[in-house]
Design an enzyme around this catalytic site. Sequence first.
Site, mmCIF file in Angstrom:
data_model
loop_
_atom_site.group_PDB
_atom_site.id
_atom_site.type_symbol
_atom_site.label_atom_id
_atom_site.label_comp_id
_atom_site.label_asym_id
_atom_site.label_seq_id
_atom_site.Cartn_x
_atom_site.Cartn_y
_atom_site.Cartn_z
ATOM 1 C CG ASP A 115 0.269 -3.301 -3.718
ATOM 2 O OD1 ASP A 115 -0.353 -3.604 -2.673
ATOM 3 O OD2 ASP A 115 -0.262 -2.725 -4.678
ATOM 4 C CG HIS A 124 -3.550 0.660 -3.652
ATOM 5 N ND1 HIS A 124 -4.323 -0.425 -3.292
ATOM 6 C CD2 HIS A 124 -2.322 0.153 -3.956
ATOM 7 C CE1 HIS A 124 -3.601 -1.521 -3.370
ATOM 8 N NE2 HIS A 124 -2.361 -1.203 -3.767
ATOM 9 C CB CYS A 164 -5.465 -1.888 -0.342
ATOM 10 S SG CYS A 164 -6.383 -0.372 -0.145
#
Lengths: 319, 661
Positions: B471, B455, B411
């Site tokens: 995202d 994250h 991520c």
Amino acid sequence: MFANLRQSIADWIFRAKVPETPPVTLAQRRIFVLPTKQGYFFALVVLVLLLASVNYALSIGFVLTFLLASMGAVALLHTWRNLAHLKLRPGRCDPVFAGDTASFRVVLESPSRERYAVGIRRRGEIPAFVDVHATEPTVASLAVPTQRRGRLRCGRLEVFTRYPVGFFHAWSYFDFGLSVIVYPRPDPTAGLPPQQSTSGGDEGIPVPGDEDFALLRGYRPGDPPRQIAWKALARGDDLLTKEFQSTASAELWLDWIDARAPDPEGRLAILAHWVIETERLGQSYGLRLPGVSIAPGRGEPHRNRCLEALALHGEGTAP
Amino acid sequence: MSGTLPNAALDVRNVMWLLAAMVFVAAPHATRLPEWVGVFFALVVAWRGWIAWSASRNPPRWLVVALTVAAVAATLFAYRRVTGRDAGTTLLVLMAAMKLLEMKTSREVVLAIHLGFVLVMTNFLFSQSIPIAIYMFVCVWLFVATLVGYHRGVGRSPTIRERLMPAGMLLLHAVPLMLVFFILFPRVQGPLWALPQDARAGLTGLSDTMTPGSVSQLIQSEATAFRVQFDGDIPPFSRLYWRGPVLWAFDGRTWKVPELSAAGSMEYSRAERPVRYTVSVEPHGKHWLFSLDVPGTLPRGAGIRHDLQMRSIRPVDTRIRYEMTSYLDYRYGEKLPSTFRALGLSFDERRNPRTVALGRQWARESAGPAQILNRALQLFNAQFTYTLEPPLLTSDDPYDEFLFEVKRGFCEHYAGSFALLMRAAGIPARVVTGYQGGELNPLNRELLVRQADAHAWVEVWLEERGWIRVDPTSVVSPDRIDSGINSALGPIGVIPSLIAADRLRVLANLRFAWDALNSQYNQWVLGYNVDRQRQFLANLGLEISDWKKLALWLTGAVLAVGGLVGLALVLRDLPSRRDPAVVAWDRFCAKLAGTGIVRAPHEGPLDFLARVEAVRPAVAGEAREITGLYVEARYGAGISKREGRDLLARVRRFRGRGPFR
């Protein structure tokens, strides 16, 4: 320091009449409890743990701290409980010779549970510890070395315990007026007593004794069994007692005047030796001390009576 | 002193008990402190054990002193100090060992036991978990049992049972008082004096910077980040973005929290779908608190920054708990002040030139920001893969390396490169780190968010729309967002742990039960702080305004509960209760006395019966039964419980009246 403090507090509170009539039961209000040095130290440790818990915000540290603190408080109850309702009676306190170790015995009884590590001591002396069983009486024997002849009084005794963790000292006092007769230490160099100058000559006055059979008389309670006329009893007669008599000439008087020593204690030591030796030889003997005269006789009780008279010479009469 | 212990001399078994308890309490430290500490401790304990066993002499004094000096020196050498959690614990463990070695009398043993209690506390500095707590309280039991051993045993060493039983009873009887203290003892906020620097060592959590690879380290950790209890429905998994540090400053490799820390407000132009929940955060040593986007309320003692990052005023050094309301549908920040705009567009021109060039190319070719966003997402979707073990990016232009060569990442790679692309294309962007998702415990409906759920995502600013969340990871690995890290990583997973074993329901259920227990424990035991105490007492109906009032309550409760415990112990101990047969007999006699037949004090039961039979034949039969039972109970073999009840019942029914003869 704490011991002294405890002592003075207790002396002040505990002003019971002595001697007490047995059995003494340790009721709630006659048991004292105070923390010991270890107890104070433990409190300090708990305080340190508390500070650490607060500072580091250790919640489980709080649990530990409070558990230990509460355990300390509960320990007080447990220590107290280890003494409460304990029943005390005086035990047998046998006479000893001076220089030997006397034993003051106290019988402890627990009505409910077992008690552990209960100590009995005289002030400032090494205690005797016992576990008291729930079912049977337990004897605590307090050994005390003796030095002089006479009546050794036990005085007030402390019964105490620090079980289970030693943070508290629970104690009580009791006084049964225990005492031990301390016989004079026999003087082994004294030899045998001088044979009597028979003052009365051959015509001795008959005195009761056990030398020669004299007559049969009716049984009186207290007559020794070996003097009972068993044969007469077997014939169907009533219980009869055989009476013997000795003559004064056969009896031996152990006399204060004959025991030659520079001081009274020396005389008593010599007399003690004579008593033991004469008894051993099986001879009948009497004892004559200034102010005391014991008629001749024989046997263990007689011997003890004589020794007791020697032990208590000059201390007043035996109770 | 020696006169007050039944066994003044050191008994082998007593020493062995102490050594065993010491080994138990020090054992968990073996993994936390340097190896030499454990080795030293083990050797000294073995040596002491041998001394006790073989009844040989303690080492000479000079040797003990020399060893002590050496231990202090070694600690100083290892830590450069003797205070602080690790150094202090090391020193205590070593001193305990020395104390064991030199002890000769029972009094010193008691001292060593007290040291043992302190060692228990040092363990809690490292861990307060349930297993450690249980283990440590067993250690406390062992120490108390050792203590009992020294005060028990007349003429012999007490047995294991004779040690453990009284110690156990003592601790058990202490529990009620302990609870009172625990609940009512006034808690204070924060430390009394400065905590050593390493007091919170080893805490895991997000940091205020992000470089490629930094978050994936966290992913390896199963540790709990925080727990959430929702009021009402739980939002869909894909909406569970737990906002943490917001990173604006970028130097070509690392994203950082900006220096600019202007306070923000929670004024939203749209705020709908409120969600209410309670968060309890594990200590992480930093300031930030977590909330779902976007926070609608502020916890006590916290503030909010311009970028909606909630910060606690004190570092989160203890587990804290706060209630939150968040709005899942929101719109905010349509007006972007120029300083923030500049900050949201800044990057180092010289670094990552290919990425920057790509962003600028998109800006030229696209009609608007929406199109630029789509191009970036399409790029990731088409060519990139999600992995926890991305190759290390070593060049000075890490995002170039990632976007054009490696194309595999986690991520933080996606978020970092995406934000950079946006900035190059002229769209203000920032990286938001935090946690995504969590694991729902079906037993207590609590969401457990682990470090593994860490994250990073991006927020971009669009004209008229304000800040919106993008995202990029979700287009690469939609599973990651929809159902959590585990499914994203496939059946085998990368995490070699219970998490990977989730397929077996049994294990999962066990784990859920364990988590639920832990949650309660955290909430009620570990998290019992000032606020929680006030709240709990308020629920009990006690309005505690200040600590003085609390202290008053504490004193009262301690006296009351202590009195009750004492009373229970005392009552149980009273000289045996009266025999029920005697009670029945006395009642029987009283009834007859009421009718004129009075038993004389010297009159035995059988004589009395004879008289009753003679005087009042009407009741003779019943009187005979009662007397028979009583005589059997008192002077015979005793009677059964049932017969005892029968006796009482007969006496109750008994009527003494009847004609005199």
